[in-house]
Design a protein around this motif. Structure first.
Motif, PDB file in Angstrom:
ATOM      1  N   PHE A 154      50.712  41.588  40.238  1.00 35.43           N
ATOM      2  CA  PHE A 154      51.742  40.546  40.308  1.00 35.43           C
ATOM      3  C   PHE A 154      52.260  40.353  41.730  1.00 35.43           C
ATOM      4  CE2 PHE A 154      56.249  39.307  39.995  1.00 35.43           C
ATOM      5  CZ  PHE A 154      56.173  38.182  39.182  1.00 35.43           C
ATOM      6  N   PHE A 155      52.203  41.399  42.541  1.00 36.98           N
ATOM      7  CA  PHE A 155      52.804  41.371  43.872  1.00 36.98           C
ATOM      8  C   PHE A 155      51.828  40.994  44.988  1.00 36.98           C
ATOM      9  CE2 PHE A 155      55.358  44.283  41.347  1.00 36.98           C
ATOM     10  CZ  PHE A 155      56.652  43.883  41.648  1.00 36.98           C
ATOM     11  N   PHE A 156      50.526  40.847  44.675  1.00 40.61           N
ATOM     12  CA  PHE A 156      49.545  40.759  45.749  1.00 40.61           C
ATOM     13  C   PHE A 156      48.638  39.536  45.658  1.00 40.61           C
ATOM     14  CE2 PHE A 156      50.454  45.315  45.190  1.00 40.61           C
ATOM     15  CZ  PHE A 156      50.965  45.581  46.466  1.00 40.61           C
ATOM     16  N   LYS A 157      48.251  39.035  46.842  1.00 40.27           N
ATOM     17  CA  LYS A 157      47.302  37.926  46.919  1.00 40.27           C
ATOM     18  C   LYS A 157      45.909  38.363  46.479  1.00 40.27           C
ATOM     19  CE  LYS A 157      49.378  35.664  51.010  1.00 40.27           C
ATOM     20  NZ  LYS A 157      50.391  36.666  51.384  1.00 40.27           N
TER      21      LYS A 157
ATOM     22  N   VAL B  64      41.498  42.435  37.683  1.00 30.09           N
ATOM     23  CA  VAL B  64      42.764  42.042  37.070  1.00 30.09           C
ATOM     24  C   VAL B  64      42.819  40.520  36.949  1.00 30.09           C
ATOM     25  CG1 VAL B  64      44.012  44.047  37.958  1.00 30.09           C
ATOM     26  CG2 VAL B  64      43.909  41.955  39.332  1.00 30.09           C
ATOM     27  N   PRO B  65      43.662  40.004  36.055  1.00 28.55           N
ATOM     28  CA  PRO B  65      43.838  38.549  35.971  1.00 28.55           C
ATOM     29  C   PRO B  65      44.527  38.035  37.222  1.00 28.55           C
ATOM     30  CG  PRO B  65      45.451  39.684  34.592  1.00 28.55           C
ATOM     31  CD  PRO B  65      44.491  40.727  35.063  1.00 28.55           C
ATOM     32  N   HIS B  66      44.234  36.803  37.589  1.00 32.29           N
ATOM     33  CA  HIS B  66      44.800  36.252  38.817  1.00 32.29           C
ATOM     34  C   HIS B  66      45.875  35.201  38.566  1.00 32.29           C
ATOM     35  CE1 HIS B  66      42.213  38.279  41.777  1.00 32.29           C
ATOM     36  NE2 HIS B  66      41.377  38.337  40.764  1.00 32.29           N
ATOM     37  N   GLY B  67      46.133  34.862  37.318  1.00 27.79           N
ATOM     38  CA  GLY B  67      47.247  33.981  37.004  1.00 27.79           C
ATOM     39  C   GLY B  67      48.552  34.773  36.974  1.00 27.79           C
ATOM     40  N   LEU B  68      49.624  34.200  37.497  1.00 27.18           N
ATOM     41  CA  LEU B  68      50.879  34.931  37.612  1.00 27.18           C
ATOM     42  C   LEU B  68      51.430  35.328  36.251  1.00 27.18           C
ATOM     43  CD1 LEU B  68      52.689  35.796  40.023  1.00 27.18           C
ATOM     44  CD2 LEU B  68      54.181  33.884  39.425  1.00 27.18           C
ATOM     45  N   SER B  69      51.283  34.483  35.239  1.00 31.38           N
ATOM     46  CA  SER B  69      51.806  34.786  33.917  1.00 31.38           C
ATOM     47  C   SER B  69      51.123  36.013  33.316  1.00 31.38           C
ATOM     48  CB  SER B  69      51.616  33.581  32.986  1.00 31.38           C
ATOM     49  OG  SER B  69      52.064  33.870  31.681  1.00 31.38           O
ATOM     50  N   GLU B  70      49.800  36.081  33.430  1.00 29.83           N
ATOM     51  CA  GLU B  70      49.067  37.232  32.910  1.00 29.83           C
ATOM     52  C   GLU B  70      49.412  38.503  33.696  1.00 29.83           C
ATOM     53  OE1 GLU B  70      46.805  33.528  31.947  1.00 29.83           O
ATOM     54  OE2 GLU B  70      47.753  34.371  33.749  1.00 29.83           O
ATOM     55  N   GLN B  71      49.595  38.345  35.006  1.00 27.83           N
ATOM     56  CA  GLN B  71      49.972  39.495  35.830  1.00 27.83           C
ATOM     57  C   GLN B  71      51.375  39.993  35.471  1.00 27.83           C
ATOM     58  OE1 GLN B  71      49.491  38.059  39.839  1.00 27.83           O
ATOM     59  NE2 GLN B  71      47.277  38.362  39.841  1.00 27.83           N
ATOM     60  N   TRP B  72      52.256  39.075  35.121  1.00 30.28           N
ATOM     61  CA  TRP B  72      53.598  39.455  34.702  1.00 30.28           C
ATOM     62  C   TRP B  72      53.554  40.267  33.408  1.00 30.28           C
ATOM     63  CZ3 TRP B  72      58.344  40.289  36.075  1.00 30.28           C
ATOM     64  CH2 TRP B  72      59.389  40.253  35.143  1.00 30.28           C
ATOM     65  N   ASP B  73      52.746  39.835  32.467  1.00 26.65           N
ATOM     66  CA  ASP B  73      52.605  40.579  31.213  1.00 26.65           C
ATOM     67  C   ASP B  73      52.059  41.980  31.469  1.00 26.65           C
ATOM     68  OD1 ASP B  73      53.561  38.445  29.741  1.00 26.65           O
ATOM     69  OD2 ASP B  73      51.569  37.669  29.242  1.00 26.65           O
ATOM     70  N   LEU B  74      51.100  42.079  32.370  1.00 29.95           N
ATOM     71  CA  LEU B  74      50.515  43.373  32.725  1.00 29.95           C
ATOM     72  C   LEU B  74      51.575  44.295  33.337  1.00 29.95           C
ATOM     73  CD1 LEU B  74      47.634  44.707  32.765  1.00 29.95           C
ATOM     74  CD2 LEU B  74      47.478  43.933  35.142  1.00 29.95           C
ATOM     75  N   LEU B  75      52.403  43.739  34.211  1.00 29.01           N
ATOM     76  CA  LEU B  75      53.463  44.512  34.845  1.00 29.01           C
ATOM     77  C   LEU B  75      54.493  44.990  33.841  1.00 29.01           C
ATOM     78  CD1 LEU B  75      54.767  45.566  37.474  1.00 29.01           C
ATOM     79  CD2 LEU B  75      55.912  43.344  37.685  1.00 29.01           C
TER      80      LEU B  75
END
Length: 377
Positions: A349-352, A358-369
């Motif tokens: 979620f924090f990185f380019k 890992v998924p690269h969409g912010l929403s999926e990264q948020w769920d992972l976090l």
């Protein structure tokens, strides 16, 4: 017990803003706006409190920390009243900062770096230390056999060789000192198989790389939108204008290429193909620590109808990055305490250009976090 945050590039704008912010939060003088770990979905007792973070670090420059903070106040990066209010605390932090040692070999330098980190932890009675790289961006190194094998790396270092770029030497020293490591830059850092092996050998987690704070943050939201609506992105070009020390460093071809590649990578990985276009970065000294990004997206819809989208992003780089530094220190420390080792893919979620698949969409990264933090409780 308290958590140490050892900043590589400790006298720079991002590091100084992070420290001023943490000290102001500890004193009750500011709100944690921008701190992801203070979101209701993530806040919890598993994370060390911001007030319990203790700062130290390395830098190649010797500018007084309080003076750097005053300069940032004058530039509008941090409120001058907060700089004045935490001046004594900054003086105390100054005692924990060290000039980057210059050993005769990389092995000697790494040993000296590790000794500084170990001394910081032992002198202040810290439970653990997180090393965070917020120094200037490096050029990408030429591949070497030692990068892929820990035994080869140790052999080459012992023979007086210099196989590691600076960020990777910092990661090597961190792991040697028993500290976790996070790379907030697009430099190589811990992204070498040999250093992954060292981290696992020492039972340490690491994360990175290249903090996602502005234009790429927007890309990670918009690119999934185009993909999910089955719209064909034909081209995506961006222009980034920035000043300050980071901008001056990125004026050099090597660091510029590394940064541009990191910013553009999210598109191909999210869309499943690489659209035409690129990301340009230009140094404009007058902008100081502020930056402007302009993007043009052309896409095709039903029956091939051509359309386009434009957006601009204006932000203060250090003010966007600083709260994420505090977040990453807290999350990585908690992961270390929980026994995690190797890459922390949940921090994507924090990185380019996050480490791992890992998924690269912010929403999926948020769920992972969120799932990651829930598991730490």
């Amino acid at each position: 017990m308290k958590t140490g945050v050892w900043l590589v590039g400790a006298r720079g704008s991002v590091a100084t803003t992070s420290m001023v912010g943490a000290l102001a939060l500890r004193a009750g003088l500011a709100e944690p706006t921008g701190c992801v770990t203070e979101h209701p979905d993530l806040r919890g007792s598993a994370l060390p409190p911001i007030a319990d973070l203790v700062f130290g670090g390395h830098d190649v420059v010797t500018t007084c920390l309080a003076k750097k903070a005053e300069t940032l106040g004058e530039a509008g990066v941090v409120p001058p009243r907060l700089v004045a209010a935490v001046a004594e605390d900054l003086t105390a932090v100054e005692e924990n900062l060290r000039t980057v040692p210059a050993g005769g070999t990389q092995a000697e330098t790494a040993a000296a770096l590790a000794a500084d980190i170990t001394g910081f932890r032992e002198r202040l009675g810290l439970e653990r230390v997180v090393v965070l790289n917020v120094s200037t961006t490096e050029s990408l190194p030429e591949p070497r056999p030692a990068h892929g094998d820990l035994d080869l790396l140790r052999t080459e270092l012992a023979a007086g060789g210099s196989p590691l770029p600076g960020s990777s030497l910092a990661a090597y020293a961190a792991f040697t000192a028993g500290a976790s490591y996070v790379d907030f830059t697009p430099s190589t850092g811990a992204r070498l198989p040999a250093l992954d092996a060292l981290a696992r050998e020492q039972g340490l987690p690491y994360g990175g790389h290249d903090g996602k704070t502005g234009e790429t943050l927007v890309k990670s939201v918009l690119a999934p939108m185009f993909a999910q609506r089955n719209l064909n992105v034909r081209s995506w070009s961006g222009l980034n204008l920035l000043g300050g020390g980071d901008g001056a460093n990125l004026a050099a071809p090597g660091p510029n290429a590394a940064k541009s590649a990191s910013k553009q990578r999210v598109l191909a990985e999210t869309l499943g193909y690489e659209p035409e276009g690129n990301t340009r970065i230009e140094y404009v000294d007058d902008l100081g620590d502020f930056k402007t990004a302009w993007d043009l997206v052309s896409f095709a819809g039903f029956l091939g109808v051509r359309m386009r989208m434009e957006f601009s992003w204006h932000g203060c780089d250090s003010a966007l990055a600083a709260p994420l530094i505090l977040d990453l220190a807290r999350l990585t420390s908690a992961a270390h305490r929980a026994g995690r080792q190797g890459p922390l893919t949940e921090l994507a979620f924090f990185f380019k250009d996050p480490i791992g698949d890992v998924p690269h969409g912010l929403s999926e990264q948020w769920d992972l976090l969120r799932t990651f933090v829930a598991g730490l409780r």
